[in-house]
Design an enzyme around this catalytic site. Structure first.
Site, PDB file in Angstrom:
ATOM      1  N   LYS A 139       0.723  -1.256   0.067  1.00 44.32           N
ATOM      2  CA  LYS A 139      -0.067  -0.007   0.001  1.00 44.32           C
ATOM      3  C   LYS A 139       0.828   1.163  -0.151  1.00 44.32           C
ATOM      4  O   LYS A 139       1.119   1.696   1.233  1.00 44.32           O
ATOM      5  CB  LYS A 139      -0.847   0.051   1.241  1.00 44.32           C
ATOM      6  CG  LYS A 139      -2.033  -1.313   0.954  1.00 44.32           C
ATOM      7  CD  LYS A 139      -2.971  -1.043   2.234  1.00 44.32           C
ATOM      8  CE  LYS A 139      -3.901  -2.371   2.371  1.00 44.32           C
ATOM      9  NZ  LYS A 139      -4.846  -2.418   3.443  1.00 44.32           N
ATOM     10  N   LYS A 171      -3.280 -15.271  -0.854  1.00 45.16           N
ATOM     11  CA  LYS A 171      -4.366 -15.029   0.222  1.00 45.16           C
ATOM     12  C   LYS A 171      -5.367 -15.789  -0.027  1.00 45.16           C
ATOM     13  O   LYS A 171      -5.496 -16.604  -0.840  1.00 45.16           O
ATOM     14  CB  LYS A 171      -4.489 -13.432  -0.190  1.00 45.16           C
ATOM     15  CG  LYS A 171      -3.476 -12.383  -0.011  1.00 45.16           C
ATOM     16  CD  LYS A 171      -3.882 -10.895  -0.077  1.00 45.16           C
ATOM     17  CE  LYS A 171      -2.756  -9.998   0.180  1.00 45.16           C
ATOM     18  NZ  LYS A 171      -2.859  -8.595  -0.084  1.00 45.16           N
ATOM     19  N   GLU A 201      -1.256 -16.003   3.891  1.00 50.61           N
ATOM     20  CA  GLU A 201      -2.236 -15.364   4.862  1.00 50.61           C
ATOM     21  C   GLU A 201      -3.279 -16.122   5.565  1.00 50.61           C
ATOM     22  O   GLU A 201      -4.019 -16.911   4.523  1.00 50.61           O
ATOM     23  CB  GLU A 201      -2.812 -14.023   4.293  1.00 50.61           C
ATOM     24  CG  GLU A 201      -3.683 -13.362   4.867  1.00 50.61           C
ATOM     25  CD  GLU A 201      -4.205 -12.186   4.169  1.00 50.61           C
ATOM     26  OE1 GLU A 201      -3.376 -11.457   3.361  1.00 50.61           O
ATOM     27  OE2 GLU A 201      -5.483 -11.605   4.450  1.00 50.61           O
ATOM     28  N   ASP A 222      -3.363 -12.396   9.927  1.00 48.81           N
ATOM     29  CA  ASP A 222      -4.212 -11.395   9.562  1.00 48.81           C
ATOM     30  C   ASP A 222      -5.497 -11.118  10.733  1.00 48.81           C
ATOM     31  O   ASP A 222      -6.331 -11.996  10.578  1.00 48.81           O
ATOM     32  CB  ASP A 222      -4.747 -11.469   8.106  1.00 48.81           C
ATOM     33  CG  ASP A 222      -5.582 -10.004   7.699  1.00 48.81           C
ATOM     34  OD1 ASP A 222      -4.793  -8.826   7.939  1.00 48.81           O
ATOM     35  OD2 ASP A 222      -6.419  -9.801   7.050  1.00 48.81           O
TER      36      ASP A 222
END
Lengths: 287, 287, 287, 287, 287, 287
Positions: A139, A171, A201, A222
């Site tokens: 990000k 993911k 993840e 997460d």
């Protein structure tokens, strides 16, 4: 991570040149052209108006040099230094028009990068003494990926992958399509070369156990509670690296680090970083 | 300022292409290549996790389209709209690998731009009912000047100059070299073409009086107290536009607007803007 | 490594566009302009004149499409396929001038990439049944790194790191400066993020033992005898991945693989690869 | 062709910069950053591990200089020189990190270009004493056209056209559409300016006679037998330049040259050239 | 030269894109954004306000299409056509903002290129019936070489070399250094490949005789009197092509052509060409 | 406008580099390579063959320097100077090949820019003593907007807007869609930021009165008679700036200026400007 990385001179030149072209437009700095003699000479001091970690001095240097290679820039600090309010970062001397024309670009890089370094540093301080490190994510501001990740290092942080191509991060969507954590990790191991690390993840301890069995290099935990994180650390027992993400802020980071995870990743230190206020004080002499 | 500007399609393509190249690197999205069949198809929904003003939909659209022109992107909102938590911004459908590969770039633009629009909007709300407008500065992320200024407009803000070349802004250094406010303004008037506006920055009422006499288009009142601002408004009596800057934040902006100035400029809505949390929820079907 | 990677459409377009511009120069294809009517239509068949593995069809496709988006290209094979002599790779139909103008660029990519895939495949065949994989190095044609590594995958090979930035490879010079293998590996571990693999190159068994103790991810055994390689495999006992390099050719590769190493790297499959002869047979109709 | 061409400094910089950016990626040379002090200084020697003709020294020079303008590069040979095994090509001295980071790019250019020069030279040697010259074709690595043609010159070869735009080469498809050799040559003469040469490709003596009658500058005799080539030379009697192509290799080239043709063209000296093994030996001093 | 060349679509896109970016700047067409609804639709007609030869329609087309691919552009003339005053060149229909934003770029290309075609045509008309052709030089607007040479062809002119690299032109300085005309031509023949033509510039009949003896492809007779030109034609007797330059204008060109030279070159048809007045008449409908 | 603007060094380098690449093509200056020793040294003098205003010296300088940074360029005049026939503009000394290779690019910039400066100057002279200024338009050669506008300043002219984005110019189409002059100006005022000037084009006195009432910054009086212009000046009475356009040439400009308008704009000084003849005389020494 210890030791500062160095940004490639080719990357610095390309980024700073683009920023100068963006600011100068077609007609250039018309205010300086109108009011300052072409041969006037200026002395200037870059200094911080806030306490923080400085980052971006080589880019500021390039901003002045690209507009006039005869401008002298003498740093009095280096990237990664903690700078007191008012402390001189660099002294700049040379053609007055060029110094004023490059000022904003130099400061925009310094303020954004030092802002990143400073907030990274404050997260790092919160977790001193734990074994954890703070790291960034993907990000980042479009176009500034490498520059922002460099600034994170200046603040004592660590770097996650730089793009989609230099490491695997599996993911939920990948897991769903692959048919499960085990299958997804197996697919990645089969697909990738031997110099690519594989991270997966998970958001439950069940998934975590499956993931661990499949032998990834890193597991990203997460949005887990502190209890879940502690339990994951216990189960893992040092086998793979553990990274925690989700709900990371200045008030939670120490507790998360206390669970024993190895890495804590957050976008707050890149795309959402504040700036550090840095200014340029100029004295112009006639000619 | 009313009405939304449109970003040039050439600018959108160039910016998004560069961001995709930055993220894909040399080997591309190796995770999706490893775990997702080349022909798998996905449906996805872009939605906001925070209340805010959305900005950047055309850039998100371009991110998907540049990786696969057959991806369908159907917006359910438009830039400048206030978006509730969970509200769908756009529906995306097409090749699963391409959608996942473009996801981060699309979101990075949306989160940064919507962050700018949202904070701008909250400043604008503070001053509703006054005659003042909020405007940005040249303190912008290097490389994103036009995109950030567009996002400011999405949030209801107004734009200052876009670069050093499209308007004159005379500051203390220019005044010092030129020999005074009067001389600097005269130099700018003599130097510039008839389609260039001239603004001058002052920080005392004495300077303000001198500036006013020289006939600029706009005067920037920097770091003045509320009393000084009010006095400047009184003296000016509508002759030129007045812009206030310095110490502008959510707690001060209403009072500053209340003094009667026309514009209030701040870097908090561009280089120092927070992000708005926006996400992509994906459903992938086999093939 | 199993499964074919996909080259990013942005990378394909950029590479093919540059090659077309290089070939067309300023005046374009003057022979076709002189002898072929602007509206003449052609049918053409891309086919191989040699037995081999094809690679580069998406780039050939792009070469035609960039000169005229209305040209139809229908592949009858896909990258990675073994192609018999005379076998059709793709059928091309459309504007005759555009097809002839794009021909050489399309073929230059196909011949170079298929040459890489074919020689890689022949190395891979030599070691079938061993646990080893063939992989490339950073000895690649400047500007074609990602494209050559993709072609290696088409031939059944595996990829080493893509650049200086996506994995650590510690060589003799780094070891010398760092003060030894142990110190160099420790420095890399301390310096790098958690998604970066660390490989170290050794050329004696003594160095190998030191390296192993320091815990890298991969050890590169350079120019070792078969006996030394076997001994290294025995000592390692599966702890880290082992890569052999040096004196790798068609006559030695099977024996090297037989030692039990995991990877065998060679530049013969990239910068030193031969071409595969592929041609375009055209039939032009008036208009 | 006698005398070496010089590559434009703009072309050198552009090609080498792109190759460095490709190798450095986003994070740069992380191995050197991790293990070598920023101020460490190195001495290095570029030398050949094989007997051959060197080509590419200016590009190797640029690779070091672009990463650090203070690096000293002192050549001890020049492009086109025959280099014995172990012979020093250049001495390099300066910042250790920069030298190691530029090493691979410098060597990739040198190895590829020297490979071209060396194989060209070996073809040239085979035909010494005949009146023929060896020349290249448009079968070149995409993006390296001018650089490969320069390397051919370094090996004593001659250059064919550089692209589709600087000379006419009429092939079978053009002839078929134009309605015959005579018509195609007439079309080209009518179409092109007075500084463009016209070559026509024929594969039978009948076509050759027709071509000759139409007055081209050069005739390309494709895939003809030695007898046919000799007959074409006899018929031509010096009127136009004759070029032979097809089945050209080390074992056939002398006989082809013996037929009396002026030029023999082959792609074996460009896109299909092997490399010459060149290395960099580095000594690094602390600082 | 007969038959019109075609500009490469890659060159057209690159040139027009750059021109649009130059005109749109950072904020785009603010006048249209302010006054025209985003969905308003316009019809427009491109037509000439002067009698002349049109050139540049594909570039005008690209200007509209690059801003909005849905704009329809229907040509009613083609490059090279003689256009009466008021005659429609093309009809344009689509998004009103995009049409107005692209208008100036489309017209700037058309006016400049049609100006070149028109003046070329008027020179060509002056020498109708002689065997001479009008051709351009390398005196062209920087950045527009290929486009201007295309426009010359549209006007019936012929093209000289496109750059320093596609043909040899030996001038006085080269002759002086080489040691004479004979030596310079010999050097060029020895240096260049077999697809490069060699022209030599002379300004006296003595030099001309020397040049002729050395066997160039073309001789450029610079600034010679009509008598000298006639004498050169007589001496040459068809052996090489003769080009005349110097003092070429509308009043002298017929006499120069009458001397029997093959080519007359002048910069008046490129860098010094006037424009042809072309306009766009727009009708905008609400939406 | 008084005082010369300065072109950004980044813009100069980019424009000159592109022009050199265009001229050098792939093979470079083959004539100089063939006939001039690599180390030969030359002295050269840039001088004018016509009386005029020189413009473009920094670009000529860059042309030589980019091909060889060791070439010395010593100007004996500066942009904006009136140059007599034969007057030296600059002395150039250094590598002979590089000087000859850069010659045409240097001269093409100088001739085009000085042509613009010279014709601008002759228009300016016609209106000396009136209060009017001559200014350019957006009718410029694609790609040279900023360079041509700089040259206009060198000739004593003034600059109109640089693109669609730095000022508003409302024309008939905008007025028609907006519903009238009043509405269009109101829309622009509402839409634009406070540093953007607004000009409106009118062609009747009725429109002019409406425009004036709406309070633009400038009114463009298009194609009005001298009587109408005088009447507009009278009505305006100094309220806004007045610009006249249409039918502006050397024979009409003085009368137009005599009406009292402030600015007279014409494309004759940019896209339609003639060239000024400037040459380079070279003396080459062996080595």
């Amino acid at each position: 991570m210890t030791g500062l990385p160095s940004l490639s001179p080719l990357l610095i030149e390309q980024s700073v040149r683009a920023a100068l072209e963006e600011d100068l437009g077609r007609a250039g700095d018309i205010t300086s052209q109108a009011t300052i003699a072409p041969d006037a000479v200026a002395s200037a001091v870059l200094s911080s108006r806030e306490l923080g970690i400085v980052s971006g001095i080589p880019l500021a240097h390039a901003a002045f040099r690209l507009l006039d290679p005869d401008i002298s820039v003498v740093p009095e600090a280096k990237d990664g230094d903690l700078i007191e309010v008012g402390r001189t970062i660099a002294r700049v001397e040379g053609n007055a028009r060029a110094i004023l024309s490059a000022e904003r670009v130099a400061l925009n890089f310094l303020m954004h990068m030092s802002g990143i370094a400073t907030i990274t540093s404050s997260f790092v301080k919160q977790i001193t003494g734990t074994g954890a490190a703070i790291c960034c994510t993907r990000k980042t501001i479009p176009g500034l990926r490498a520059i922002e990740k460099y600034a994170v290092r200046c603040g004592g942080g660590s770097n996650h992958r730089f793009g989609l191509d230099d490491a695997v991060l599996i993911k939920d969507n990948h897991i769903a399509v692959a048919g499960g954590v085990t299958e997804a990790i197996a697919a990645a191991k089969s697909y990738c070369g031997h110099l690519v690390k594989i991270e997966v993840e998970v958001d439950t301890l069940e998934q975590f156990n499956d993931a661990l069995a499949a032998g990834p290099d890193v597991v990203l935990l997460d949005n887990m509670s502190l209890d879940e994180l502690r339990e994951a650390v216990r189960i893992n027992d040092g086998k793979v690296k553990l990274e925690a993400s989700g709900n990371v802020d200045q008030s939670t980071v120490a507790a998360i680090a206390g669970t024993g995870v190895d890495y804590i990743s957050t976008s707050r230190i890149t795309i959402a970083a504040p700036t550090l206020d840095i200014g340029l004080d100029v004295t112009i002499r006639g000619d």
